[in-house]
Design an enzyme around this catalytic site. Structure first.
Site, PDB file in Angstrom:
ATOM      1  N   CYS A  95      -9.044  -1.086  10.430  1.00  0.00           N
ATOM      2  CA  CYS A  95      -7.639  -1.159  10.040  1.00  0.00           C
ATOM      3  C   CYS A  95      -7.202  -2.616   9.589  1.00  0.00           C
ATOM      4  CB  CYS A  95      -6.486  -0.618  10.561  1.00  0.00           C
ATOM      5  SG  CYS A  95      -4.936  -0.157   9.680  1.00  0.00           S
ATOM      6  N   ARG A 129       2.116   6.658   3.336  1.00  0.00           N
ATOM      7  CA  ARG A 129       1.112   6.718   4.264  1.00  0.00           C
ATOM      8  C   ARG A 129       0.101   7.727   4.174  1.00  0.00           C
ATOM      9  NH1 ARG A 129       2.461   2.655   7.955  1.00  0.00           N
ATOM     10  NH2 ARG A 129       0.588   3.445   9.433  1.00  0.00           N
ATOM     11  N   HIS A 197      -9.507   5.140  12.875  1.00  0.00           N
ATOM     12  CA  HIS A 197      -8.603   4.685  14.137  1.00  0.00           C
ATOM     13  C   HIS A 197      -9.365   5.351  15.160  1.00  0.00           C
ATOM     14  CE1 HIS A 197      -5.659   1.642  13.047  1.00  0.00           C
ATOM     15  NE2 HIS A 197      -5.381   2.401  12.084  1.00  0.00           N
TER      16      HIS A 197
END
Length: 265
Positions: A95, A129, A197
């Site tokens: 990220c 998002r 993630h």
């Protein structure tokens, strides 16, 4: 006798908002199960000798943390990281760490954060998002023992790769780099960047071993990946299979509206 394998963990306090530390734990355990001694080196702000590591890991952070990290990298670590990558140190960047490798990142306030320019990619904050579970067909040239990658994404960032770069994989479920071109992450030499993630490596042992083989090759001064003894990955394979099922159940999902108060990368 070989020295211990050095895993450099960049900014372990500021850049680990989704439990990204699990990736360091996975690398360490998979190495130790093979009898390879490991040293984990926390690397915070200020000058650092990144070339002395065999693998560097950097997770994600919020915009305010990332802004400070970008500035510290530019002042203290740019040259060292460039030399480390040139010498074959393996890198996993998640990220914000992934975005940092490119030319720049334009945050939600329109501020331009200068990146390291190690890779020909650019990132910007989007208007919405991508949040959810992800399934990716891994880049075939990596030769991973497991052909798919599973993970979790939660990012407003949009990343565009330059024409000379390959994505880490092709998205089956999820938004990937930008929700448009079907790519997720990047792989360039021994460097991997991704928006996946958290516990990425525990449920993707093939990628963990790809990184370990690259790190060992650096330690041993080899051009080709080191051979790794096989491990009993029954539990890891079960986790991968279950994560695949969960991701496939989300096939077709799109981005969600971006809350104004939550400005994460």
């Amino acid at each position: 006798m070989s020295r211990r394998l050095r895993l450099g963990h960049l900014y372990p306090h500021a850049m680990t908002i989704y439990g990204d530390i699990g990736n360091i734990c996975s690398l360490r355990r998979r190495a130790e199960w093979r009898g390879i001694e490991v040293e984990v080196v926390p690397i915070e702000g200020g000058p650092a000798d990144l070339e002395s590591c065999d693998l560097l890991f950097m997770g994600g952070g919020q915009d305010r943390d990332q802004s400070g990290i970008f500035a510290d990298f530019a002042e203290h670590k740019r040259g060292s990281l460039e030399r480390a990558v040139a010498s074959g140190v393996a890198v996993l960047a998640v990220c914000g760490g992934y975005q940092l490798l490119g030319h720049d990142y334009v945050d939600a306030e329109g501020r331009v954060l200068e990146g390291l320019g190690l890779l020909d990619l650019r990132s910007r904050a989007g208007d919405d998002r991508w949040i959810g579970n992800v399934l990716v067909d891994a880049e075939p040239s990596m030769g991973l023992a497991q052909a798919t990658l599973v993970g979790f994404e939660n990012h407003g960032g949009r990343t565009l790769l330059g024409p000379g770069l390959r994505p880490l994989g092709r998205v089956v479920v999820g938004g990937g780099n930008n929700g448009e071109d079907g790519g997720e992450g990047v792989v360039a030499g021994r460097l991997v960047g991704t928006y996946l993630h958290g516990s990425l490596l525990p449920k993707n042992p093939a990628l963990a071993d790809w990184l370990l083989a690259a790190a060992l090759a650096h330690r041993e001064g080899r051009d080709t990946p080191a051979e790794l003894a096989p491990l009993d990955d029954v539990l890891e394979a079960a986790a991968h299979a279950r994560a695949t099922e969960i991701a496939l159940a989300e096939r077709g999902r799109g981005p969600v509206a971006r809350p104004r108060a939550a400005r994460r990368p």
